[in-house]
Design a protein around this motif. Sequence first.
Motif, PDB file in Angstrom:
ATOM      1  N   ALA A   1      -1.600  -5.964  -2.863  1.00  0.00           N
ATOM      2  CA  ALA A   1      -0.164  -6.197  -2.723  1.00  0.00           C
ATOM      3  C   ALA A   1       0.683  -5.370  -3.698  1.00  0.00           C
ATOM      4  CB  ALA A   1       0.146  -7.683  -2.866  1.00  0.00           C
ATOM      5  N   PRO A   2       0.325  -5.303  -5.002  1.00  0.00           N
ATOM      6  CA  PRO A   2       1.177  -4.518  -5.917  1.00  0.00           C
ATOM      7  C   PRO A   2       1.300  -3.048  -5.509  1.00  0.00           C
ATOM      8  CG  PRO A   2      -0.273  -5.959  -7.166  1.00  0.00           C
ATOM      9  CD  PRO A   2      -0.741  -6.017  -5.743  1.00  0.00           C
ATOM     10  N   ALA A   3       0.192  -2.423  -5.089  1.00  0.00           N
ATOM     11  CA  ALA A   3       0.233  -1.012  -4.690  1.00  0.00           C
ATOM     12  C   ALA A   3       1.052  -0.845  -3.411  1.00  0.00           C
ATOM     13  CB  ALA A   3      -1.183  -0.477  -4.494  1.00  0.00           C
ATOM     14  N   MET A   4       0.919  -1.795  -2.497  1.00  0.00           N
ATOM     15  CA  MET A   4       1.692  -1.724  -1.251  1.00  0.00           C
ATOM     16  C   MET A   4       3.183  -1.831  -1.541  1.00  0.00           C
ATOM     17  SD  MET A   4       1.777  -4.356   1.998  1.00  0.00           S
ATOM     18  CE  MET A   4       2.902  -5.442   1.092  1.00  0.00           C
ATOM     19  N   LEU A   5       3.576  -2.797  -2.353  1.00  0.00           N
ATOM     20  CA  LEU A   5       4.985  -2.985  -2.678  1.00  0.00           C
ATOM     21  C   LEU A   5       5.552  -1.781  -3.419  1.00  0.00           C
ATOM     22  CD1 LEU A   5       4.914  -6.737  -3.714  1.00  0.00           C
ATOM     23  CD2 LEU A   5       5.955  -5.773  -1.661  1.00  0.00           C
ATOM     24  N   GLU A   6       4.747  -1.179  -4.278  1.00  0.00           N
ATOM     25  CA  GLU A   6       5.209   0.016  -5.005  1.00  0.00           C
ATOM     26  C   GLU A   6       5.447   1.165  -4.035  1.00  0.00           C
ATOM     27  OE1 GLU A   6       3.826   3.022  -8.637  1.00  0.00           O
ATOM     28  OE2 GLU A   6       2.502   1.399  -7.974  1.00  0.00           O
ATOM     29  N   PHE A   7       4.560   1.322  -3.056  1.00  0.00           N
ATOM     30  CA  PHE A   7       4.721   2.402  -2.084  1.00  0.00           C
ATOM     31  C   PHE A   7       5.951   2.164  -1.210  1.00  0.00           C
ATOM     32  CE2 PHE A   7       3.888   4.525   1.991  1.00  0.00           C
ATOM     33  CZ  PHE A   7       3.633   5.814   1.543  1.00  0.00           C
ATOM     34  N   LEU A   8       6.169   0.921  -0.798  1.00  0.00           N
ATOM     35  CA  LEU A   8       7.321   0.616   0.059  1.00  0.00           C
ATOM     36  C   LEU A   8       8.633   0.757  -0.695  1.00  0.00           C
ATOM     37  CD1 LEU A   8       6.027  -2.495   2.051  1.00  0.00           C
ATOM     38  CD2 LEU A   8       6.007  -0.102   2.756  1.00  0.00           C
TER      39      LEU A   8
END
Length: 235
Positions: free
Chosen positions: A75-82
């Motif tokens: 989740a943290p990596a996904m949110l950072e990318f978005l």
Amino acid sequence: MSRALVLDTETTGFDPLTGDRVLEVAAVELVNLVPTGRHFHVLIDPEREVPEEAVKVHGFTWEMLRGKPKFAEVAPAMLEFLGADPVIAHNAPFDFAFLDFELKKAGHPIIDRARMVDTLVLAKKRFPGLPNSLDALCRRYGIDNSMRTSHNALLDVQLLAQVYLELMGGKQPGLELASRPAVSAPAAIQLDAVPVTRVPRPIVPSAAELEAHRAFLDKVKEPLWLALLEEPPEA
């Protein structure tokens, strides 16, 4: 620069409130509607059995996904990318509902719905009454989707990025103007260097044409043209 993300998920079913989970997330980055090559893609252990009906759609079994990261881990990596940019998806409320559930479960804030762009809604406005699935839109716009033998989030976002570009007009805004050099007259042509003298070229009717015109006017009641013809020329 206008940045946006095209996103897709694959899941174990249709409703997170009945226990279904996300098992794949993919997103590609667009800048001014054009893919930059940057993408996010991860397979996820759904922590539950994958029903046979879902396996037929995307091809993923729980055996294939066991040992993959849990959603809370990615989740943290996904949110950072978005980031904070618009998130584009086809039938976006479906994907957002699953992400809402997973993000809440992992202790993260959900993605603001104001960022959601639903290409299915855009397509229905553009093509009311017609099929507007991703496959149908690919066929309509001549986008090669022959590799799409099953639902795969990474392939789907790559196809949807092309569909979105077409839905938004078919070309990058300003690209044509930016790529064309300014057109100027050749240096040898100096239009304002040579004075131009206009030579009058009056059209003078022949005697036969005047006679034919007068015969026509004789058939018209009180013709104004005849009065003009009979006026004496100015001195």
